[in-house]
Design an enzyme around this catalytic site. Structure first.
Site, short mmCIF file in Angstrom:
data_model
loop_
_atom_site.label_atom_id
_atom_site.label_comp_id
_atom_site.label_asym_id
_atom_site.label_seq_id
_atom_site.Cartn_x
_atom_site.Cartn_y
_atom_site.Cartn_z
N GLU A 90 0.81 -1.21 0.00
CA GLU A 90 0.00 0.00 0.00
C GLU A 90 0.84 1.26 0.00
OE1 GLU A 90 -1.86 -1.65 3.49
OE2 GLU A 90 -3.78 -1.05 2.64
N CYS A 103 3.16 8.47 1.34
CA CYS A 103 3.50 7.58 2.43
C CYS A 103 3.75 6.19 1.83
CB CYS A 103 2.33 7.56 3.41
SG CYS A 103 2.55 6.41 4.75
N CYS A 110 4.68 -6.54 8.75
CA CYS A 110 5.69 -6.07 9.70
C CYS A 110 5.81 -7.08 10.82
CB CYS A 110 5.28 -4.71 10.27
SG CYS A 110 6.54 -4.01 11.37
N CYS A 114 3.61 -4.19 17.21
CA CYS A 114 3.06 -3.17 18.12
C CYS A 114 1.57 -3.46 18.32
CB CYS A 114 3.26 -1.78 17.53
SG CYS A 114 4.99 -1.43 17.20
N CYS A 117 -1.33 -1.57 16.21
CA CYS A 117 -1.13 -1.37 14.77
C CYS A 117 -1.74 -2.51 13.97
CB CYS A 117 0.36 -1.25 14.48
SG CYS A 117 0.73 -1.13 12.72
N GLU A 162 8.79 -1.98 8.93
CA GLU A 162 9.77 -1.30 9.77
C GLU A 162 11.00 -1.03 8.89
OE1 GLU A 162 10.38 0.24 12.73
OE2 GLU A 162 12.28 0.43 11.69
N SER A 216 9.09 6.42 16.71
CA SER A 216 7.78 6.19 17.30
C SER A 216 7.96 5.86 18.77
CB SER A 216 7.07 5.05 16.56
OG SER A 216 6.92 5.40 15.20
N CYS A 334 -2.54 6.18 9.56
CA CYS A 334 -1.42 5.51 10.23
C CYS A 334 -1.89 4.27 10.95
CB CYS A 334 -0.83 6.42 11.31
SG CYS A 334 0.18 7.69 10.67
#
Ligand code: SAH
Ligand code: SF4
Length: 364
Positions: A90, A103, A110, A114, A117, A162, A216, A334
């Site tokens: 994406e 972005c 990932c 987290c 997320c 990441e 972050s 995000c």
């Protein structure tokens, strides 16, 4: 299909052409791919047709293909792009006041996990190649008719993945994007956002051409961060902040800290005061992001008043901004990137993850 020209440096292209071609051919192709953004070999008309044909047997330009495009009511566009092996990634374009932020993703999925997320729920599928990272920018620029050289375009690695766990490809992509003879986006207009892979931060700091660094943070204590971002078990918050203090900022650069606010978890005034103390000796600014919700994420978004109060506390110490959520209705904001698909006009309610079965996620 063969290897893609996008992602190749001049020397790589020269190697594909072989020793019998004059040296300027590689430059002509480089210029066509990166500067003029020609989408196919057939369009590189400044090289002989025979060479084009021969090249087509071994290589392709290698732009990602559009699988689906989603348009948000706020102007944000999310592209679901298909890579050469069929995997999907994406890219989000956010227009604002005549400026554009692209972005990009750096991995498919990932591994960092987290707890707030959506991308984390995918796990890691694979690293993106240099060409796939650069290709997202070229695709978005072509589709939106953007001029990457214009000062109005910014690039952030805040899509899937990441970036510091794919650093060699991210750095090569940065060099290609920054090359004034090619795409021409100044390194000052690129930002790399990381969950805090400490040794890679040091490595990034040594790279001659590198994006700005955003970290972050997302928590105000070691223990809280361990709960929200398990990566903290390996790279402690104290070590992360030490790496930030040692980071070689360029004269025009400030560190950015991002902080996702989770209602009742990390959003109190006491949290804000602790954050101010943690960052006390750093030349930085802070971006607050109220949690963007998603299926399987069991945290809640704080009220706007809470976000404002948190910001007021931090403002006494640093520039502190509240990031406006963009593209919430199309799962482009995000932490929402999980290849949600649905009809092109479907709102968030109509979108479902491409892969079935989202396990509910509990706050740790
Ligand atoms: N992996 C990198 C970059 C991609 S995530 C990183 O973690 O920094 C980009 C940003 O989105 C990070 O600052 C992350 O903390 C934030 N984010 C993740 N999930 C979110 C969510 N559900 N709501 C709001 N922001 C989120
Ligand atoms: Fe990965 Fe960033 Fe999401 Fe954490 S916030 S899981 S590091 S994409």
């Amino acid at each position: 299909m063969g290897p893609s020209l996008i992602g190749m440096e001049l020397a790589d292209i020269a190697a594909v052409l072989g020793p019998d071609e004059p040296a300027y051919r590689a430059r002509q192709i480089y210029e066509a791919v990166y500067r003029r953004r020609v989408p196919s070999l057939a369009g590189i008309t400044n090289i002989p047709r025979d060479l084009r044909r021969r090249l087509a047997e071994t290589a392709s330009v290698g732009l990602p293909e559009l699988q689906q495009r989603y348009d948000s009511a706020d102007g944000t566009i999310r592209y679901l792009l298909r890579l050469q092996d069929g995997l999907m990634v994406e890219t989000v374009v956010m227009p604002e006041d005549g400026r554009y932020t692209i972005c990009i993703s750096t991995q498919v999925g990932c591994a960092v996990d987290c707890k707030f997320c959506l991308t984390a729920l995918m796990g890691l599928e694979r690293n993106l190649t240099t060409g796939e990272i650069v290709g997202q920018v070229l695709f978005a620029a072509l589709d939106q008719r953007l001029d990457p050289e214009s000062a109005k375009l910014n690039i952030v690695t805040m899509g899937q993945g990441e970036p510091l766990l794919n650093l060699p490809n991210v750095l090569k992509a940065t060099r290609l994007l920054a090359d004034p003879a090619g795409v021409g986006v100044s390194q000052r207009r690129m930002t790399l956002s990381t969950s805090g892979i400490v040794p890679r931060i040091e490595e990034l700091g040594r790279a001659p051409t590198r994006p700005k660094l955003a970290v972050s943070l997302n928590a105000s204590t070691e223990e809280q961060r361990r709960q929200l971002m398990p990566v903290t078990r390996k790279y402690r918050l104290s070590d992360l902040l030490e790496a930030c203090r040692a980071y070689p900022l360029r004269p025009w650069e400030k560190l950015t800290f991002e902080y996702v606010l989770l209602r009742g978890v990390n959003d109190s005034d006491a949290d804000a005061r602790r954050v101010a103390r943690l960052l006390a000796r750093l030349n930085c600014k802070v971006n607050l992001i109220a949690l963007n919700p998603g299926p399987g994420i069991l945290f809640e978004t704080p009220e706007p008043e809470r976000v404002h109060a948190f910001q007021q506390v931090l403002r006494r110490s640093f520039p502190c901004f509240v990031r406006k959520p963009r593209g919430l209705d199309i799962y482009a904001a995000c932490g929402q990137l999980k290849r949600m698909s649905g009809g092109s006009d479907a709102g968030a309610a109509g979108l479902v993850p491409l892969e079935a079965g989202v396990a509910p996620r509990h706050p740790a």
